[in-house]
Design a protein around this motif. Sequence first.
Motif, mmCIF file in Angstrom:
data_model
loop_
_atom_site.group_PDB
_atom_site.id
_atom_site.type_symbol
_atom_site.label_atom_id
_atom_site.label_comp_id
_atom_site.label_asym_id
_atom_site.label_seq_id
_atom_site.Cartn_x
_atom_site.Cartn_y
_atom_site.Cartn_z
ATOM 1 N N ILE A 66 16.286 -14.618 -7.383
ATOM 2 C CA ILE A 66 14.860 -14.637 -7.694
ATOM 3 C C ILE A 66 14.438 -13.237 -8.137
ATOM 4 N N ILE A 67 13.691 -13.177 -9.226
ATOM 5 C CA ILE A 67 13.109 -11.925 -9.712
ATOM 6 C C ILE A 67 11.592 -12.080 -9.672
ATOM 7 N N ALA A 68 10.909 -11.125 -9.074
ATOM 8 C CA ALA A 68 9.454 -11.221 -8.970
ATOM 9 C C ALA A 68 8.843 -9.822 -9.011
ATOM 10 N N GLU A 69 7.550 -9.771 -9.292
ATOM 11 C CA GLU A 69 6.795 -8.513 -9.253
ATOM 12 C C GLU A 69 6.136 -8.393 -7.900
ATOM 13 N N PHE A 70 6.178 -7.179 -7.352
ATOM 14 C CA PHE A 70 5.485 -6.911 -6.100
ATOM 15 C C PHE A 70 4.982 -5.485 -6.114
ATOM 16 N N ALA A 71 3.680 -5.314 -5.966
ATOM 17 C CA ALA A 71 3.041 -3.987 -5.927
ATOM 18 C C ALA A 71 3.421 -3.156 -7.147
ATOM 19 N N GLY A 72 3.548 -3.823 -8.293
ATOM 20 C CA GLY A 72 3.900 -3.116 -9.517
ATOM 21 C C GLY A 72 5.368 -2.753 -9.629
ATOM 22 N N LYS A 73 6.205 -3.278 -8.729
ATOM 23 C CA LYS A 73 7.649 -3.003 -8.741
ATOM 24 C C LYS A 73 8.406 -4.297 -9.020
ATOM 25 N N ILE A 74 9.678 -4.165 -9.362
ATOM 26 C CA ILE A 74 10.535 -5.320 -9.598
ATOM 27 C C ILE A 74 11.300 -5.638 -8.329
ATOM 28 N N MET A 75 11.133 -6.853 -7.830
ATOM 29 C CA MET A 75 11.874 -7.314 -6.671
ATOM 30 C C MET A 75 13.039 -8.180 -7.139
ATOM 31 N N THR A 76 14.261 -7.816 -6.731
ATOM 32 C CA THR A 76 15.441 -8.600 -7.070
ATOM 33 C C THR A 76 16.011 -9.177 -5.781
ATOM 34 N N LEU A 77 15.941 -10.480 -5.672
ATOM 35 C CA LEU A 77 16.390 -11.184 -4.482
ATOM 36 C C LEU A 77 17.718 -11.852 -4.825
ATOM 37 N N ALA A 78 18.783 -11.398 -4.204
ATOM 38 C CA ALA A 78 20.125 -11.843 -4.575
ATOM 39 C C ALA A 78 20.466 -13.171 -3.913
ATOM 40 N N PRO A 79 21.308 -13.975 -4.575
ATOM 41 C CA PRO A 79 21.808 -15.196 -3.943
ATOM 42 C C PRO A 79 22.799 -14.862 -2.836
ATOM 43 N N SER A 80 23.089 -15.850 -2.008
ATOM 44 C CA SER A 80 24.050 -15.664 -0.930
ATOM 45 C C SER A 80 25.479 -15.710 -1.474
ATOM 46 N N THR A 81 26.392 -15.065 -0.755
ATOM 47 C CA THR A 81 27.807 -15.217 -1.073
ATOM 48 C C THR A 81 28.337 -16.561 -0.579
ATOM 49 N N GLU B 151 0.822 -1.208 0.000
ATOM 50 C CA GLU B 151 0.000 0.000 0.000
ATOM 51 C C GLU B 151 0.857 1.259 0.000
ATOM 52 N N VAL B 152 2.001 1.196 0.697
ATOM 53 C CA VAL B 152 2.871 2.369 0.778
ATOM 54 C C VAL B 152 3.593 2.612 -0.536
ATOM 55 N N ILE B 153 4.143 1.565 -1.131
ATOM 56 C CA ILE B 153 5.004 1.763 -2.310
ATOM 57 C C ILE B 153 4.242 1.769 -3.621
ATOM 58 N N GLY B 154 3.034 1.192 -3.642
ATOM 59 C CA GLY B 154 2.297 1.061 -4.889
ATOM 60 C C GLY B 154 2.177 2.331 -5.714
ATOM 61 N N PRO B 155 1.836 3.485 -5.111
ATOM 62 C CA PRO B 155 1.623 4.695 -5.919
ATOM 63 C C PRO B 155 2.902 5.341 -6.452
ATOM 64 N N HIS B 156 4.072 4.921 -6.008
ATOM 65 C CA HIS B 156 5.308 5.645 -6.303
ATOM 66 C C HIS B 156 6.042 5.015 -7.489
ATOM 67 N N LYS B 157 5.953 5.685 -8.633
ATOM 68 C CA LYS B 157 6.527 5.142 -9.864
ATOM 69 C C LYS B 157 8.044 5.285 -9.931
ATOM 70 N N HIS B 158 8.629 6.081 -9.041
ATOM 71 C CA HIS B 158 10.077 6.274 -9.115
ATOM 72 C C HIS B 158 10.861 5.167 -8.403
ATOM 73 N N ILE B 159 10.168 4.178 -7.830
ATOM 74 C CA ILE B 159 10.860 3.037 -7.223
ATOM 75 C C ILE B 159 11.311 2.091 -8.336
ATOM 76 N N GLN B 160 12.612 1.934 -8.482
ATOM 77 C CA GLN B 160 13.163 1.130 -9.566
ATOM 78 C C GLN B 160 13.347 -0.342 -9.188
ATOM 79 N N ARG B 161 13.666 -0.589 -7.927
ATOM 80 C CA ARG B 161 13.926 -1.959 -7.490
ATOM 81 C C ARG B 161 13.642 -2.106 -5.987
ATOM 82 N N LEU B 162 13.239 -3.310 -5.603
ATOM 83 C CA LEU B 162 13.298 -3.754 -4.219
ATOM 84 C C LEU B 162 14.458 -4.734 -4.135
#
Length: 278
Positions: free
Chosen positions: A200-215, A180-191
């Motif tokens: 893992i790459i997924a969509e969340f609230a209309g944004k791109i979520m990039t989940l990095a692997p462990s080192t 609800e907080v991030i949905g309206p903000h189009k300037h968010i490029q990544r989570l």
Amino acid sequence: MALIAHITDLHLRPRGLACYRVSDTNMLAERAILALNGLTPRPDAVVLTGDLTDKSDPREYALARQILSRLAMPVFMIPGNHDGSADMRREMSGFPGMDGDVDGKLCYTAEIGDVRLIALDTNIPGKPNGELGTPQLNWLSDRLSDDNRPTLIALHHPPALSGIQHMDAIGLNDANALAEVIGPHKHIQRLLCGHLHRPIIAEFAGKIMTLAPSTGHQVVLDLTEDGPPMFNFEPPAYFLHHHTLQAGTVTHMAYVEAYPGPHHFFADEGVSWPGDDA
């Protein structure tokens, strides 16, 4: 322009101890630091999305200070469920953002080139799952409203479900409130997230979520129902987020280890590539 390296889930242990008795996370973290320092061009900053330590032990933080101080660029870190917010603030003082505090949560903003980073704290003391909490969500809403520059939001627990059920069960409790907080903000490029030890790459609230692997070690890719929690040693890797005015943010995955190459693309003698002049 900005080039940002995204690493996560180092799970450092006191010297001489392996994580879960078999994962030499300290050595693997050292290799990741060498890889990042060897990049050309060199990243403008490193974002570390939590689980810096495995037990939030002062000895682990002391090792973290030693290892991360070798990086040739600023390091912006946030707590994961294996860390402690107060412990990280105390033991990693001097690193950027460690004085950030909203209702006990370690959160802050930073400028990296022409990109704004908003770092959030999902740690719940003694719990594997995560939560942002109303005060931090209100703070995030204010930060998103007061600046419309391209923005990356870093948090340890991913808000989107992955399909790996034992990890989704210890995810972000208030993901719907975050949406609800991030949905309206189009300037968010990544989570930018961690926690799952997988790319893992997924969509969340209309944004791109990039989940990095462990080192270090990775969670086994198991999309069956009730799959047991297991890990393996797939190649450790990290993300590089490259932001330009022309393309926005483009995310690349890079491996820590070196592999054969690079090699030029040469055709066999007497054979031309399609489109080459014969």
